[in-house]
Scaffold this motif. Structure first.
Motif, short mmCIF file in Angstrom:
data_model
loop_
_atom_site.label_atom_id
_atom_site.label_comp_id
_atom_site.label_asym_id
_atom_site.label_seq_id
_atom_site.Cartn_x
_atom_site.Cartn_y
_atom_site.Cartn_z
N ARG A 137 8.23 16.27 8.81
CA ARG A 137 8.16 14.83 8.52
C ARG A 137 9.34 14.12 9.14
O ARG A 137 9.23 13.00 9.64
N HIS A 196 5.90 6.58 10.61
CA HIS A 196 4.59 7.21 10.81
C HIS A 196 3.51 6.13 10.68
O HIS A 196 3.38 5.50 9.62
N GLU A 245 4.68 -1.17 3.59
CA GLU A 245 4.42 -0.32 2.44
C GLU A 245 3.82 -1.10 1.27
O GLU A 245 3.47 -0.52 0.25
N THR A 305 3.86 14.08 13.09
CA THR A 305 5.15 13.61 13.59
C THR A 305 5.18 13.79 15.09
O THR A 305 5.74 14.74 15.63
N PRO A 317 0.47 7.55 7.63
CA PRO A 317 1.52 8.14 6.80
C PRO A 317 1.47 9.66 6.77
O PRO A 317 0.39 10.26 6.75
N HIS A 318 2.62 10.28 6.76
CA HIS A 318 2.72 11.74 6.73
C HIS A 318 2.11 12.30 5.45
O HIS A 318 1.54 13.40 5.46
N ARG A 319 2.17 11.54 4.37
CA ARG A 319 1.66 12.03 3.08
C ARG A 319 0.15 12.20 3.08
O ARG A 319 -0.41 12.89 2.21
N ILE A 320 -0.56 11.57 4.04
CA ILE A 320 -2.01 11.73 4.11
C ILE A 320 -2.41 12.43 5.41
O ILE A 320 -3.53 12.28 5.90
#
Length: 504
Positions: free
Chosen positions: A409, A440, A467, A450, A443-446
């Motif tokens: 990330r 990102h 955000e 990277t 988003p990295h969370r979904i």
């Protein structure tokens, strides 16, 4: 503000503007010679009807805008008397003020609506309203920082300064002087602010002929009389707002500006002046201003010579510019485009030890084959310890920098430098702030990767704004260069394409 059945804006005070008169007729100093005829194509009955479309500029509003620069109006301007030309200027100035007042009300209403929606959705109080200023900035084609100031100005006028807003609506006060009223009363309580608002702007006739200095003087006189502590609060707030900024100046120069408390500012200037006077008295051939500028650089950086700065400077240029004498401009991070000759001279000085800097030279390379990762940067060290050449390879067809990838990330330093070289400044439209975050897009969370395709350079404010609930971003293909599409919670979309590199 606009009348029905006409596709041109009338005067704010009710008189028809000169640009509404038929061609060949002139208005005198007291108004138009005759009323303009009705148009066959009726306009909307109200402005509200003109805003019902999904585009920022509806067809009806576009018609009014086009009318102001139509061939008919330009002919009228060319044949107008001097008195009518002055009358036009006054009418248009009043129209600008009325439009500014309308924008104030719209911005304040939009903020209240978004905050209410956030509250209903359970958004924490401290996060309610996030992204409002950014959406206002995009709609007005302004930077996000400017959008924040516009929102604060709008809320102050709409909720706390009704007399100033009315004077602006009537065209008796322009937007800048309304800004002065808001700024000079910022440290007052709401009740005291309304009192100053009523005394200064309650009688619009009293504003006639009042320049900026006299207006500020009148406001401060009332402020000090109403609240003696206001001066102390203003001074404390001003001291908290001290800063240093750097922005481009013509001819490969920069403006380095510092906002300091008065004692510190005077002390700095006095010290530089004394050094300049001393060196001049000992025969230094440089001008006084040159000595002061060089002394400031030396004392801040700790160098013995101002022209030897061993810091990494990202100078992006083609191999043709560097080695073959091409006139293709280079790009200096934090400044912008610079002439090829200046770029080569910077490299020559660094290589000979006269001045240091890290230089990134972009060249051409084939697009990497599928499944193979070409390094986006390779290091070459010269004989001089102050010069680093970093080759950044671009795709030959589009000029886009070849991507780098990482499974983490956290963005590696080399990839961060890559993004900075590609994007140059914050990627949000109309924002030229320095890049602070590598964000990102997905988003990295979904599951966002990277890599260069899924990363963009943003300033801190823009990264925080995206955000907020309802903001979306995605990478799209356009013209071969990296392009991001931003969609705001209200459904409007804006595209941002990475700027061309020097070899485009």
């Amino acid at each position: 503000m606009f009348e029905s059945n006409r596709d041109y804006p009338p005067s704010v005070h009710g008189a028809e503007p000169c640009f509404g008169t038929p061609a060949g007729q002139h208005c005198g100093s007291n108004g138009p010679a005759s009323a303009p005829p009705s148009r066959e194509r009726p306009g909307p009955a109200t402005l509200s009807e003109a805003y019902c479309g999904n585009e920022p500029s509806s067809p009806q509003v576009a018609t009014w805008i086009t009318e102001l620069s139509s061939g008919r109006v330009l002919e009228e301007i060319a044949s107008d008397t001097d008195a009518c030309l002055i009358s036009r200027l006054r009418v248009l100035e009043e129209l600008k003020a009325a439009a500014a007042a309308a924008q104030v009300r719209v911005a304040a209403a939009f903020d209240a609506s978004v905050r209410a929606a956030h509250a209903r959705s359970g958004v924490p109080l401290e996060q309610q309203g996030r992204g409002v200023a950014a959406q206002i900035a995009l709609a007005r084609r302004e930077s996000p920082a400017r959008g924040g100031r516009i929102l604060g100005f709008s809320k102050a006028l709409a909720h706390e300064m009704p007399c100033t807003l009315r004077a602006l609506s009537e065209g008796r006060l322009n937007e800048w002087r309304a800004t002065l009223l808001v700024r000079e009363t910022a440290c007052l309580s709401v009740s005291d602010r309304r009192l100053v608002d009523r005394e200064v702007a309650g009688d619009p006739a009293g504003l006639e002929g009042l320049g900026d200095g006299r207006l500020i003087g009148r406001i401060r006189k009332l402020t000090y009389r109403i609240d003696q502590e206001a001066l102390v609060r203003r001074a404390a707030k001003a001291q908290a707002d001290r800063y240093v900024s750097c922005r481009p100046a013509p001819d490969t120069m920069t403006y380095l500006t510092g906002l300091l408390p008065v004692a510190q500012g005077v002390a700095v200037f006095a010290a530089l002046s004394r050094e300049a006077d001393s060196l001049r008295a000992r025969g230094d051939s440089r001008g006084r201003g040159q000595i002061m500028a060089d002394t400031m650089v030396e004392r801040i950086t700790g160098l013995t010579q101002a022209d030897r700065v061993p810091l990494e400077v990202q100078l992006v240029m083609t191999d043709r510019t560097l080695l073959a004498g091409s006139n293709e401009p280079a790009y200096l991070s934090g400044y912008g485009a610079v002439p090829a000759t200046w770029a080569r001279d910077a490299v020559r000085k660094a290589a000979t030890g006269r001045a240091g800097g890290g230089l990134a030279a972009s060249g051409s390379a084939s697009t990497p084959k599928a499944g193979r990762k070409d390094p986006a940067s390779r290091h070459e060290e010269s004989a001089s310890p102050d010069l680093w050449l970093r080759r950044l390879y671009t795709a030959p067809t589009s000029g886009e920098l070849i991507a780098m990838d990482s499974k983490a990330r956290y963005v590696p330093d080399s990839l961060a430098r890559f993004i900075s070289a590609r994007d140059q400044t914050c990627r949000t439209p109309w924002c030229n702030a320095p890049i602070r975050h590598r964000d990102h897009i997905r988003p990295h969370r979904i599951g966002g990767s990277t890599n260069a395709e899924n990363l963009q350079g943003l300033c801190e404010a823009c990264n925080q704004a995206k955000e907020a609930p309802g903001w979306r971003a995605r990478s799209v293909g356009s013209s071969g260069r990296h392009t991001v599409e931003i969609t705001t919670p209200t459904g409007y979309s804006y595209q941002s394409t990475a700027p061309p590199l020097p070899d485009d």
